[in-house]
Design a protein around this motif. Structure first.
Motif, short mmCIF file in Angstrom:
data_model
loop_
_atom_site.label_atom_id
_atom_site.label_comp_id
_atom_site.label_asym_id
_atom_site.label_seq_id
_atom_site.Cartn_x
_atom_site.Cartn_y
_atom_site.Cartn_z
N ARG A 32 -17.11 -25.84 -53.53
CA ARG A 32 -17.14 -27.07 -54.31
C ARG A 32 -17.80 -26.93 -55.67
NH1 ARG A 32 -19.60 -30.99 -49.51
NH2 ARG A 32 -17.98 -30.58 -47.94
N TRP A 33 -18.35 -25.78 -56.00
CA TRP A 33 -19.17 -25.65 -57.20
C TRP A 33 -18.64 -24.56 -58.13
CZ3 TRP A 33 -20.88 -26.21 -52.25
CH2 TRP A 33 -21.61 -27.36 -51.96
N ILE A 34 -18.85 -24.77 -59.43
CA ILE A 34 -18.56 -23.77 -60.45
C ILE A 34 -19.89 -23.34 -61.06
CG2 ILE A 34 -17.42 -23.30 -62.66
CD1 ILE A 34 -15.34 -25.39 -61.95
N PRO A 35 -20.30 -22.08 -60.89
CA PRO A 35 -21.59 -21.63 -61.44
C PRO A 35 -21.58 -21.66 -62.97
CG PRO A 35 -20.74 -20.09 -59.78
CD PRO A 35 -19.62 -21.01 -60.13
N LEU A 36 -22.62 -22.26 -63.55
CA LEU A 36 -22.74 -22.32 -65.01
C LEU A 36 -24.03 -21.66 -65.49
CD1 LEU A 36 -21.57 -26.00 -65.70
CD2 LEU A 36 -20.22 -23.90 -65.82
N GLY A 37 -24.64 -20.85 -64.65
CA GLY A 37 -25.87 -20.18 -65.03
C GLY A 37 -27.09 -21.03 -64.76
N VAL A 38 -27.32 -22.05 -65.61
CA VAL A 38 -28.50 -22.90 -65.45
C VAL A 38 -28.35 -23.88 -64.30
CG1 VAL A 38 -29.20 -22.72 -67.86
CG2 VAL A 38 -27.59 -24.50 -67.19
N MET A 39 -27.12 -24.17 -63.90
CA MET A 39 -26.87 -25.08 -62.78
C MET A 39 -25.46 -24.87 -62.26
SD MET A 39 -26.29 -28.75 -64.76
CE MET A 39 -25.85 -29.62 -63.26
N ASN A 40 -25.23 -25.35 -61.05
CA ASN A 40 -23.89 -25.32 -60.45
C ASN A 40 -23.23 -26.68 -60.66
OD1 ASN A 40 -24.21 -22.66 -59.44
ND2 ASN A 40 -25.34 -23.45 -57.68
N PHE A 41 -22.03 -26.67 -61.25
CA PHE A 41 -21.35 -27.93 -61.54
C PHE A 41 -20.34 -28.23 -60.45
CE2 PHE A 41 -18.01 -30.48 -63.59
CZ PHE A 41 -18.79 -31.55 -63.97
N GLN A 42 -20.32 -29.48 -59.98
CA GLN A 42 -19.42 -29.91 -58.92
C GLN A 42 -18.32 -30.80 -59.52
OE1 GLN A 42 -21.50 -31.58 -55.60
NE2 GLN A 42 -19.68 -31.85 -54.35
N PRO A 43 -17.10 -30.29 -59.65
CA PRO A 43 -16.02 -31.06 -60.29
C PRO A 43 -15.72 -32.40 -59.62
CG PRO A 43 -15.42 -28.75 -60.12
CD PRO A 43 -16.68 -28.92 -59.33
N SER A 44 -15.94 -32.50 -58.31
CA SER A 44 -15.64 -33.76 -57.62
C SER A 44 -16.49 -34.90 -58.17
CB SER A 44 -15.85 -33.61 -56.12
OG SER A 44 -17.19 -33.27 -55.82
N GLU A 45 -17.71 -34.60 -58.66
CA GLU A 45 -18.55 -35.65 -59.24
C GLU A 45 -17.97 -36.13 -60.56
OE1 GLU A 45 -21.02 -37.15 -57.88
OE2 GLU A 45 -21.15 -35.89 -56.09
N LEU A 46 -17.45 -35.20 -61.37
CA LEU A 46 -16.77 -35.59 -62.60
C LEU A 46 -15.53 -36.41 -62.30
CD1 LEU A 46 -16.37 -35.46 -65.68
CD2 LEU A 46 -15.19 -33.28 -65.36
N MET A 47 -14.83 -36.05 -61.21
CA MET A 47 -13.61 -36.78 -60.85
C MET A 47 -13.91 -38.23 -60.50
SD MET A 47 -10.41 -37.04 -60.56
CE MET A 47 -9.73 -35.40 -60.76
N LEU B 48 -9.05 -32.88 -63.05
CA LEU B 48 -8.06 -32.35 -62.11
C LEU B 48 -7.96 -30.83 -62.23
CD1 LEU B 48 -6.06 -33.57 -60.02
CD2 LEU B 48 -4.30 -33.43 -61.79
N ALA B 49 -7.97 -30.34 -63.46
CA ALA B 49 -7.91 -28.89 -63.68
C ALA B 49 -9.13 -28.19 -63.10
CB ALA B 49 -7.80 -28.60 -65.18
N LEU B 50 -10.30 -28.81 -63.21
CA LEU B 50 -11.52 -28.23 -62.64
C LEU B 50 -11.47 -28.20 -61.12
CD1 LEU B 50 -14.25 -29.77 -64.99
CD2 LEU B 50 -13.44 -27.40 -64.93
N LEU B 51 -10.82 -29.20 -60.51
CA LEU B 51 -10.66 -29.19 -59.06
C LEU B 51 -9.78 -28.03 -58.61
CD1 LEU B 51 -10.24 -32.96 -58.06
CD2 LEU B 51 -12.23 -31.50 -57.73
N VAL B 52 -8.84 -27.63 -59.46
CA VAL B 52 -8.00 -26.47 -59.16
C VAL B 52 -8.80 -25.19 -59.37
CG1 VAL B 52 -5.93 -25.19 -59.80
CG2 VAL B 52 -5.87 -27.69 -59.73
N ILE B 53 -9.53 -25.13 -60.47
CA ILE B 53 -10.30 -23.92 -60.81
C ILE B 53 -11.34 -23.60 -59.75
CG2 ILE B 53 -11.97 -22.98 -62.46
CD1 ILE B 53 -10.42 -24.43 -64.66
N VAL B 54 -11.97 -24.62 -59.18
CA VAL B 54 -13.03 -24.39 -58.21
C VAL B 54 -12.51 -23.71 -56.95
CG1 VAL B 54 -12.90 -26.54 -56.87
CG2 VAL B 54 -15.13 -25.47 -57.26
N LEU B 55 -11.20 -23.79 -56.71
CA LEU B 55 -10.59 -23.17 -55.53
C LEU B 55 -10.19 -21.72 -55.79
CD1 LEU B 55 -8.30 -26.14 -54.38
CD2 LEU B 55 -10.48 -25.44 -53.39
#
Length: 413
Positions: free
Chosen positions: A138-153, A118-125
């Motif tokens: 929808r994505w948070i850049p992590l360098g080697v890949m872009n992470f999509q919090p909705s998939e974790l949710m 839930l916190a990551l869904l807020v951070i991505v905005l």
């Protein structure tokens, strides 16, 4: 001595020999031979590996021509293949780690994992933190890949809903203490997802939460009312959004010229791809629609490329594989419930609902049975976060099955 007497005496001798051997082993302390029951569901693992491997091949086939487009001019032909292979490596590695974690640990930390997602869904905005593509953040850049919090949710909702259902079992027939807290949680998640916007993920998450509540024994009338409210809410969302309305109208008549060149452009080219494939397809690598005619051919519409290159038979094989995968998740969940492992059973079935529902939506969109929605095909489409979470989800299901087998042997978990 006749031949029949010789055979009979030989059989008796072998029987006595086996009995004496067993008695000798028992006296000498030799451990008996273990049951031939598998340690875990190997067929389930192999079906997942087949889908992941085939997905890698199809991502390469669907994306190899993208560098010819000005948008991807700086990319190499193997750009998406390399990134997808890396995502597979990370996903399988994390899946191996997830398999080592006992189910009771997932049960213990399910609420915390939900809060993290839930916190990551807020951070991505947050501006300059979340990455936007085509108007969606929808994505948070992590360098080697872009992470999509909705998939974790999606994973977090399965675990949290199962945990919630077990904790609130005595209140599942009530509104205030049974349904309402979970309903509020899903609404909050939905609001955050619609701000991205990612209505496709919201559809999956809402269906998973409702499915687990239903399997957990929620009141039938309450569940029917919940379904009605959900349908009404989605109808209101479509009505209040002009571009969503246009997409629905385009879906209803995709071949009208204005629709075919606008909102239904992807759908019409997807249908053309299936039409070209006919029964056996045009062969691997022979798709024409992937040559800049069909947008997002390596992600949302990879099934259309499969249909064009492998035909009706190829699509049918994909449907059968996913059907078998979902069915095994439900069978493993049913076994866990029979062993009085409610949380484990609901999680296994919840994973089945997640993969099955998302597969149904993706295939329905590709085949023109449902309006266009940005959802990938699990285990197959390009997408690092999706592959990662799919691998972890199936690893948890395999862990549940492993613990089921340990208990059926008389062991402890």
């Amino acid at each position: 001595m006749s031949e029949s007497q010789v055979k009979r005496s030989g059989f008796i001798g072998a029987t006595i020999g086996n009995a004496w051997g067993g008695l000798r082993d028992a006296v000498s302390g030799v451990k008996p031979t273990r049951s031939r029951m598998m340690e875990y569901d190997q067929p389930l693992l192999w079906v997942a590996i087949v889908l992941l491997t085939f997905g890698l091949v199809m991502v390469y086939s669907a994306s190899i021509a993208l560098p010819d487009s000005p948008r991807y001019a700086n990319y190499r032909e193997v750009h998406f293949l390399t990134r997808h292979a890396f995502a597979l490596f990370v996903g399988l590695s994390m899946g191996l780690v997830a398999f080592q974690i006992p189910v009771k640990v997932w049960d213990k930390y399910a609420p915390k994992l939900f809060l993290i997602a839930l916190a990551l869904l807020v951070i991505v905005l947050v501006p300059f933190v979340g990455k936007g593509v085509n108007g969606a953040r929808r994505w948070i850049p992590l360098g080697v890949m872009n992470f999509q919090p909705s998939e974790l949710m999606k994973l977090a909702v399965v675990l949290y809903a199962a945990n919630y259902t077990v904790r609130k079992q005595e209140w599942m027939q009530t509104v205030a203490k049974g349904f309402l807290p979970m309903g509020v949680a899903v609404v909050v998640v939905g609001m955050l997802l619609l701000l991205e916007p990612d209505m496709g993920a919201f559809l999956v998450i809402a269906a998973v939460a409702m499915g687990i509540l239903f399997l957990g024994g929620i009141n039938g009338k309450l569940f029917a009312g919940l379904v009605g409210v959900a349908v009404g809410a989605f109808g209101l969302l479509i009505t209040a959004s002009p571009w969503r309305r246009e997409r629905i109208f385009a879906y209803l008549n995709p071949w009208e010229e204005s629709n075919a060149l606008g909102k239904a452009y992807q759908l019409t080219h997807s249908l053309i791809a299936f039409g070209r494939g006919e029964w056996t397809g045009v062969g691997l690598g022979g798709s024409i629609e992937k040559l800049h005619y069909l947008p997002e051919a390596h992600t949302d519409f990879i099934l259309a490329v499969i249909g064009e290159e492998f035909g009706f038979i190829g699509v049918l094989v994909m449907i059968v594989l996913f059907y078998w995968l979902v069915r095994r998740c439900f069978n493993i969940g049913r076994t866990a419930l029979q062993l009085d492992r409610t949380f484990a059973g609901l999680v296994a079935k919840g994973m089945g609902v997640w993969i099955g529902w998302q597969t149904f939506i993706n295939m329905g969109v590709n085949l023109g049975l449902l309006p266009t929605k940005g959802l990938t095909l699990p285990l197959v489409s390009y997408g690092g976060s999706g592959i990662l979470m799919n691998c972890v989800a199936l690893a948890i299901v395999l862990r549940i099955d492993y613990e089921n087998r340990v208990l059926m042997r008389g062991g402890k978990v």
